[in-house]
Every structure is written in structure tokens, then in C-alpha cells.
Scaffold this motif. Structure first.
Motif, PDB file in Angstrom:
ATOM      1  N   ILE A 221       0.845  -1.138  -0.092  1.00 29.97           N
ATOM      2  CA  ILE A 221       0.119   0.059  -0.002  1.00 29.97           C
ATOM      3  C   ILE A 221       0.952   1.115  -0.004  1.00 29.97           C
ATOM      4  CG2 ILE A 221      -1.879  -1.238   1.056  1.00 29.97           C
ATOM      5  CD1 ILE A 221      -1.080   0.225   3.746  1.00 29.97           C
ATOM      6  N   GLU A 223       2.526   4.279  -1.136  1.00 33.40           N
ATOM      7  CA  GLU A 223       2.938   5.165  -2.315  1.00 33.40           C
ATOM      8  C   GLU A 223       4.121   5.666  -2.943  1.00 33.40           C
ATOM      9  OE1 GLU A 223       0.215   8.277  -1.733  1.00 33.40           O
ATOM     10  OE2 GLU A 223      -1.596   7.201  -1.877  1.00 33.40           O
ATOM     11  N   VAL A 228       7.016   1.935  -7.600  1.00 37.53           N
ATOM     12  CA  VAL A 228       6.016   1.164  -6.861  1.00 37.53           C
ATOM     13  C   VAL A 228       5.877  -0.417  -7.309  1.00 37.53           C
ATOM     14  CG1 VAL A 228       3.467   1.326  -7.211  1.00 37.53           C
ATOM     15  CG2 VAL A 228       4.612   3.315  -6.545  1.00 37.53           C
ATOM     16  N   THR A 414       2.078   6.487  -7.910  1.00 41.17           N
ATOM     17  CA  THR A 414       0.882   6.623  -6.947  1.00 41.17           C
ATOM     18  C   THR A 414       1.155   8.014  -6.092  1.00 41.17           C
ATOM     19  OG1 THR A 414       1.951   5.067  -5.339  1.00 41.17           O
ATOM     20  CG2 THR A 414       0.366   4.258  -6.891  1.00 41.17           C
ATOM     21  N   ASP A 415       2.246   8.642  -5.863  1.00 39.42           N
ATOM     22  CA  ASP A 415       2.453   9.765  -5.240  1.00 39.42           C
ATOM     23  C   ASP A 415       3.011  11.068  -6.057  1.00 39.42           C
ATOM     24  OD1 ASP A 415       3.053  11.736  -3.403  1.00 39.42           O
ATOM     25  OD2 ASP A 415       4.350  10.503  -2.126  1.00 39.42           O
ATOM     26  N   HIS A 586      -6.157  -3.358  -2.406  1.00 35.14           N
ATOM     27  CA  HIS A 586      -5.853  -2.090  -2.256  1.00 35.14           C
ATOM     28  C   HIS A 586      -4.795  -1.543  -3.166  1.00 35.14           C
ATOM     29  CE1 HIS A 586      -5.969   1.805   0.064  1.00 35.14           C
ATOM     30  NE2 HIS A 586      -4.796   1.638  -0.101  1.00 35.14           N
ATOM     31  N   SER A 587      -3.737  -2.326  -3.137  1.00 32.33           N
ATOM     32  CA  SER A 587      -2.641  -2.138  -3.960  1.00 32.33           C
ATOM     33  C   SER A 587      -2.981  -2.033  -5.475  1.00 32.33           C
ATOM     34  CB  SER A 587      -1.431  -3.196  -3.705  1.00 32.33           C
ATOM     35  OG  SER A 587      -0.405  -2.952  -4.531  1.00 32.33           O
ATOM     36  N   LYS A 590      -4.846   0.968  -6.520  1.00 35.24           N
ATOM     37  CA  LYS A 590      -3.715   2.070  -6.678  1.00 35.24           C
ATOM     38  C   LYS A 590      -3.209   2.120  -8.085  1.00 35.24           C
ATOM     39  CE  LYS A 590      -3.114   3.924  -2.155  1.00 35.24           C
ATOM     40  NZ  LYS A 590      -1.818   4.439  -1.408  1.00 35.24           N
ATOM     41  N   GLN A 593      -5.888   2.753 -10.620  1.00 35.12           N
ATOM     42  CA  GLN A 593      -6.679   3.886 -10.467  1.00 35.12           C
ATOM     43  C   GLN A 593      -8.017   3.730 -10.378  1.00 35.12           C
ATOM     44  OE1 GLN A 593      -5.080   6.843 -13.119  1.00 35.12           O
ATOM     45  NE2 GLN A 593      -3.203   7.037 -11.892  1.00 35.12           N
ATOM     46  N   LYS A 595     -11.841   1.950  -8.098  1.00 35.73           N
ATOM     47  CA  LYS A 595     -12.191   1.517  -6.709  1.00 35.73           C
ATOM     48  C   LYS A 595     -12.507  -0.114  -6.819  1.00 35.73           C
ATOM     49  CE  LYS A 595     -14.338   5.907  -5.208  1.00 35.73           C
ATOM     50  NZ  LYS A 595     -15.215   6.647  -4.995  1.00 35.73           N
TER      51      LYS A 595
END
Length: 629
Positions: A221, A223, A228, A414-415, A586-587, A590, A593, A595
Motif C-alpha cells: 500500500i 505510495e 511502486v 501513486t504519489d 488495495h494495492s 491504486k 486507479q 475502486k
């Protein structure tokens, strides 16, 4: 009696014992064959060369995954089968048979199992070829002509791959028997069974398991920038190792501590099953960990499929934001182009924006591109209003920018705070990345940066201003006519037209259906492995339960003990999978992009239902096999 007759007799007698193994192997072969049949049948040719090529690559990758899975599954099942049979075939030594003949008997019997599984898998695979294709295309929502038929190449490939793998492990079992002593074969199913691991070893494994699993969850998870992807790959390795350590350390440690609490142990006859779990955990924890990892793979596969489907829908919407985009060096032509298009079709909405094209020498970017464009904050805001798009951004500072990018299938950053760009010697900080289709298809071809209005004016001398006029038709049936009239009108520098019926990225939808099938394969395999393991354990426990019944313990109490023990065997991997799946999904969410929480919950619930069915069957069969039904 000849070796062949004896092997056939043993096979018939123990067929029920092999049924779960045969069904699991046959199902895997069925899926493997049908994937290959898609490649060789030509059913994909109607999707176009690009889609066919991409789908072929995906199926080839999945083929490698399935080969690895078959390798692993055959290895596990033949090991379980060999351990179970060693005691029985060891008795043949006392009948005068040599180890070589006993090994031959084992090979014949194992080969019969393999051939039956292969026959069922290929047979039902051929019968379900059209059904498989129909389901896959229905899930993918793709219209192709389905023709019933089977490919001899697909049959041969599936048979050869399976038989080579199966023969390797059958031969390994033969060598194992030949090299075994009589005592080893007779006592094979007792080895390492009733061993209580030392507490300090369990504590060490528990600490390492918690730490390593925690590191895996954190990396999943975390970022970051381009690193990544490497973090995610590292997370996979850490979680797998951590899960094995948890099942080999923490879980048996908890059981042993509970067993030490006499007030807990002697209530509700817990001593009948708690101690049994403790003593057998050293032998079984590999299986529990393996099943947990397989179930985690199944959840991740299904989540990947839904993520791909969501991205496909997003990309289609993204590309079809505008039907036509006209590029010109002149301003004030919006109404002129609109009148030309309206000769053939109505217009739902239109917009205009000035795009500052920069030379690549003016931009020092870690992600080099041939074309760069600068957008003004207020102009993008106005375009969003005209085109009905969201614009959720605050005013930008002089050294800030928003990256206006395409809708990627997968993002490795992701960041955004880690990203900077140097334009004309000045460093700009990325505050956000957006894939809202302000410039539609053009966002896939350009590196676009939205800056403040003052910075846009400051950068104008560095490039060339191109005006982009965007139009969305109200009736797509008039697309070709409107396109033809625009092409005949030459008062522009460039024209981008998006055919609403284009199937350029249909392969993404096929990937979704393939992921659904992979989910089914992994779920069936995890349930089958647990079922096989507990089915075989029942024969080992038969004598113990009969003795307990003879000393006065009622069948009702013994049945309850079996229920509790099997509940632990099924529920523990499920709980570990449920926790781990949150971090893996969850990873993935991300990176993609999108849900995926609902998909995570749904897939876990489906697995719980399937495993519950396996659990209920196991309870019934286990009680019958130990003689207390």
C-alpha cells in the motif's frame, strides 16, 4: 495376480478416495485445453489483427501460469497419494515383492489416475468448447461468430504438457519407493505426526512471520514513484513467506497456549480436538499456507479482471469525449467548423482551447516525449464548463502544475508529490495528475501541463500556439457523413476523428473474462487441496476415534470434536486470506486507479460459500471414514 490386474483392482477399490483429485485435475485440464483451443480455432480473427495479437499474448502468459499451477498441483497431489499408499504397499514386501515391483505397481496405479483425469478433462473440454467460448464472449461483451469444433493441436498440447509433468512426478514416486526401506514404508503416515514443536521455535517463527507479513502489507500500500511496481513484487514475496511462517509459528503457538490453559481445554471437550490440531499442525501447516496463498491469488485475479473492465469502460468514455477535434493556427474558427459539421449532424456540445506547443528542448523531463503542451488554468476551466466535465482544482501557484494525462491502463506512480518538471530552466512541482478528458484523444499523444494563467503567458514565447476546436455529435449514425464533409474542407492544420464503433482495445474485455476463469481455477484448487488432505487424514484418525468411542465417549461428542477440528482447518486459511486480500486488492486499486473494495468483498464471500460447501462435505465424509457416522 499380475501387477496390472492388482493395480486396476486397487484403483477400482480406492476410486472414491481419488475422486476429488481426478475432478480437480480434469477441471484444470479442461480450462487449459479451452484456452489453447481459442488460440488455434481462429475465433478471434474477427476482432482484428491488433486485438488478436494482444489476446494471444495474454493467453500465452496465462498458459505459463496454468503450467506452473499444474506442476505445483500434480506435485502436491502425488506426494499426498504416495504418503497415503506407502503403508499399504509396504505390506507387499512381506508377500515377497521387491521394491522395484512395488514401485511398478505404484506407477501403474498413479498412471491410471492421471489418464482418467486427462480423458475426462479433454473429453469434457471438447464437449464444452462452444459453451466455454460463449461464456467467455458473454462475460467480455464481445460479438463474434462461434463455431463448434475442436483443434487437434490444442488437444495434443494440453495432453503433452500434462503427461510430461505427471510422468516426472510419477517417476519421482517410483524412485522414492525403490529407495525406501520396509520400515519407512510401513510407518510413512506416522512420521512427524505427533510432534509438539518447541515453544522458542514457534515464538521465533511467529515474530518473523508477523514482521515479514507486515513489511509485505506496507510495501503493497506504500505510495511512491516509479519504484511502486518493484514494491508490489517485493510485497508478493514477503506476504507468501510471511503466511508460511504464520502457519508454521503463530497459529500453532496460539493453539499450544490455549491447550496450556486447563480451564479452557477441559470445557466442551476441547481436549479432543485442540491437542489433535497441535500435534498435526507441523505436518499440515504447509497445506494451510498453500491454500491461503491460492485463495489470495484467486481474489487478486478476479479483482484484476474487474479493474480491467472498469479501465476499458473508462478508456472508451475518455476517447469518445469528442467525435472530432480540429487543430488550426487560426483563432475564431469555432462557429465556422460548427456550421460545416451541422450540414450532416447535430452537435451535442463543443469547446475551444489554446494549446501552447513546446519544443522538446525546452522541457527537461524524466519521461521524455516528442511533444509537450502547456494549458492555461482558466481556459481549461472554461472548456470543462462547455463540455460538461468536472474541474475540481484550486488555483495554481507560480511553480505548480497539474499533469493532464491519458487514462492509463495501469499507473506506476501513486504519489504525485515526488514528480517535478523543469521547463525553460524553472522547476515546477506536480500537485496532481488528472485523467479527466479535457482534450480527449489528444491527451494520449501529448505530455500536457496545466499551469497558472500568468505562467502560461510567460511561457508563450517558447512555443507555438495551436487552437483546438472540439465537437461531439448528437447522433453517431451520421459520423461517416460528417467525417467526409470535414475531410473535404481543408481550412485546418489537423483533424482527429474518433469512430464510435472502433474495437481497437477489445482485448481488454477478453482479459476480464480470462481473469474470471482463473479465479474459478484457483478457488476450486484451494478447496480440493483442503478436501483431499482432510479426506486422507480421516483414515489416519480412524483407529484413534474408534478407541475413544470404545472407552465411553459418545458418537455425538466425537462428531462435535470433528466439526471443530475441520472448522479450524477451513476457517484459518480463510481468515488469513481475508486480511491479506485487503492489502493486495488495495494495492491493485491504486495501480489501476479504480475502486475495488466491493469486488474484494464479493470475491471473498464467494470463496467463503464454496469453502463452506467443501467443509460440510468434509465433515460428513470424515465422520463416515472414521466409523462414527
Amino acid at each position: 495376480m499380475s501387477m496390472m490386474k492388482l493395480a486396476v483392482h486397487n484403483f477400482k477399490t480406492s476410486f472414491k478416495s481419488y475422486l476429488s483429485l481426478i475432478i480437480s485435475l480434469a477441471f484444470t485440464i479442461l480450462i487449459f485445453y479451452n484456452f489453447q483451443n481459442i488460440l488455434f480455432s481462429g475465433v478471434l480473427t474477427s476482432l482484428g489483427e491488433s486485438n488478436t495479437r494482444n489476446i494471444r499474448i495474454i493467453i500465452q502468459v496465462i498458459t505459463l501460469v496454468l503450467i506452473c499451477f499444474i506442476l505445483f498441483f500434480v506435485w502436491y497431489s502425488t506426494n499426498v497419494f504416495l504418503t497415503k499408499r506407502k503403508k499399504e504397499i509396504g505390506i507387499y514386501v512381506f508377500m515377497g515383492l521387491t521394491n522395484q515391483k512395488i514401485g511398478k505397481l505404484y506407477m501403474i496405479e498413479t498412471t491410471l489416475i492421471g489418464l482418467v483425469a486427462l480423458g475426462l478433462g479433454i473429453g469434457f473440454g471438447v464437449l464444452t468448447t462452444q459453451l466455454f467460448q460463449m461464456i467467455m464472449m458473454a462475460i467480455s461483451d464481445i460479438s463474434v461468430e462461434l463455431v463448434f469444433g475442436f483443434s487437434l493441436q490444442a488437444i495434443l498440447l494440453a495432453a503433452v504438457v500434462y503427461l510430461v509433468i505427471y510422468f516426472i512426478f510419477t517417476l519421482k514416486g517410483y524412485v522414492n519407493i525403490v529407495r525406501s526401506s520396509v520400515l519407512e514404508m510401513v510407518s510413512a503416515n506416522k512420521q512427524n505426526e505427533y510432534v509438539k514443536t518447541k515453544a522458542w521455535i514457534l515464538i521465533l517463527k511467529s515474530i518473523l512471520g508477523v514482521i515479514i507479513t507486515g513489511i509485505g502489507y506496507y510495501l503493497a500500500i506504500k505510495e511512491g514513484g516509479i519504484e511502486v511496481m518493484s514494491n508490489v513484487l517485493s510485497a508478493v514475496v514477503f506476504v507468501i513467506i510471511g503466511v508460511y511462517l504464520l502457519f508454521g509459528g503463530l497459529i500453532p503457538l496460539i493453539c499450544q497456549k490455549l491447550a496450556d490453559q486447563k480451564r479452557f481445554l477441559y470445557k466442551r471437550e476441547r481436549n479432543l480436538w485442540i491437542n489433535n490440531i497441535i500435534f498435526r499442525i507441523k505436518k499440515n501447516y504447509h497445506t494451510y499456507a498453500m491454500v491461503s496463498v491460492l485463495m489470495l491469488c484467486s481474489v487478486t485475479a478476479l479483482a484484476t479482471g474487474f479493474a480491467m473492465k472498469n479501465r476499458y469502460e473508462g478508456i472508451v468514455h475518455f476517447r469518445n469525449t469528442y467525435t472530432f477535434q480540429i487543430l488550426s493556427s487560426q483563432t475564431g474558427l469555432r462557429e465556422e467548423y460548427k456550421r460545416v459539421i451541422e450540414k450532416e449532424s447535430g452537435i451535442a456540445y463543443s469547446s475551444k482551447i489554446a494549446l501552447l506547443q513546446l519544443d522538446s528542448n525546452a522541457v527537461d523531463s524524466p519521461y521524455q516525449n516528442q511533444y509537450y503542451g502547456i494549458l492555461s488554468y482558466s481556459q481549461v476551466q472554461q472548456l470543462a464548463k462547455e463540455s460538461g466535465l468536472d474541474f475540481p482544482f484550486e488555483q495554481l501557484e507560480e511553480d505548480e502544475y497539474i499533469s493532464v494525462s491519458q487514462l492509463h491502463l495501469m499507473s506506476f506512480i501513486t504519489d504525485s508529490s515526488l514528480v517535478t518538471e523543469t521547463i525553460n530552466g524553472k522547476v515546477y512541482q506536480e500537485v496532481e495528475e488528472t485523467s479527466i478528458p479535457y482534450l480527449g484523444y489528444l491527451q494520449e499523444k501529448l505530455n500536457l501541463y496545466m499551469v497558472s494563467d500568468s505562467q502560461y503567458q510567460e511561457l508563450m514565447p517558447l512555443g507555438t500556439v495551436v487552437y483546438c476546436y472540439n465537437y461531439k455529435l448528437s447522433d453517431m449514425d451520421h459520423f461517416e457523413a460528417a467525417q467526409d464533409i470535414l475531410k473535404s474542407y481543408d481550412n485546418y492544420d489537423g483533424l482527429v476523428s474518433l469512430d464510435p464503433n472502433s474495437n481497437e482495445i477489445e482485448w481488454i474485455k477478453v482479459l476480464y473474462s480470462l481473469c474470471v476463469f482463473m479465479f474459478m481455477v484457483f478457488v476450486l484448487a484451494s478447496g480440493s487441496i483442503l478436501f483431499m488432505k482432510l479426506y486422507n487424514d480421516a483414515y489416519d484418525e480412524k483407529e484413534r476415534y474408534q478407541i475413544l468411542h470404545k472407552i465411553g465417549i459418545s458418537k455425538k461428542t466425537l462428531k462435535k470434536a470433528i466439526i471443530n477440528e475441520l472448522r479450524f482447518a477451513y476457517l484459518t486459511p480463510l481468515l488469513v486470506m481475508s486480511i491479506s486480500s485487503y492489502f493486495s486488492v488495495h494495492s491493485l486499486a491504486k495501480l489501476m486507479q479504480t475502486k475495488l473494495l466491493n469486488v474484494n468483498i464479493m470475491s471473498v464471500l464467494v470463496i467463503y460459500v464454496f469453502i463452506y460447501i467443501c467443509y460440510r462435505l468434509s465433515v460428513s465424509i470424515y465422520q463416515k471414514n472414521v466409523g462414527i457416522k
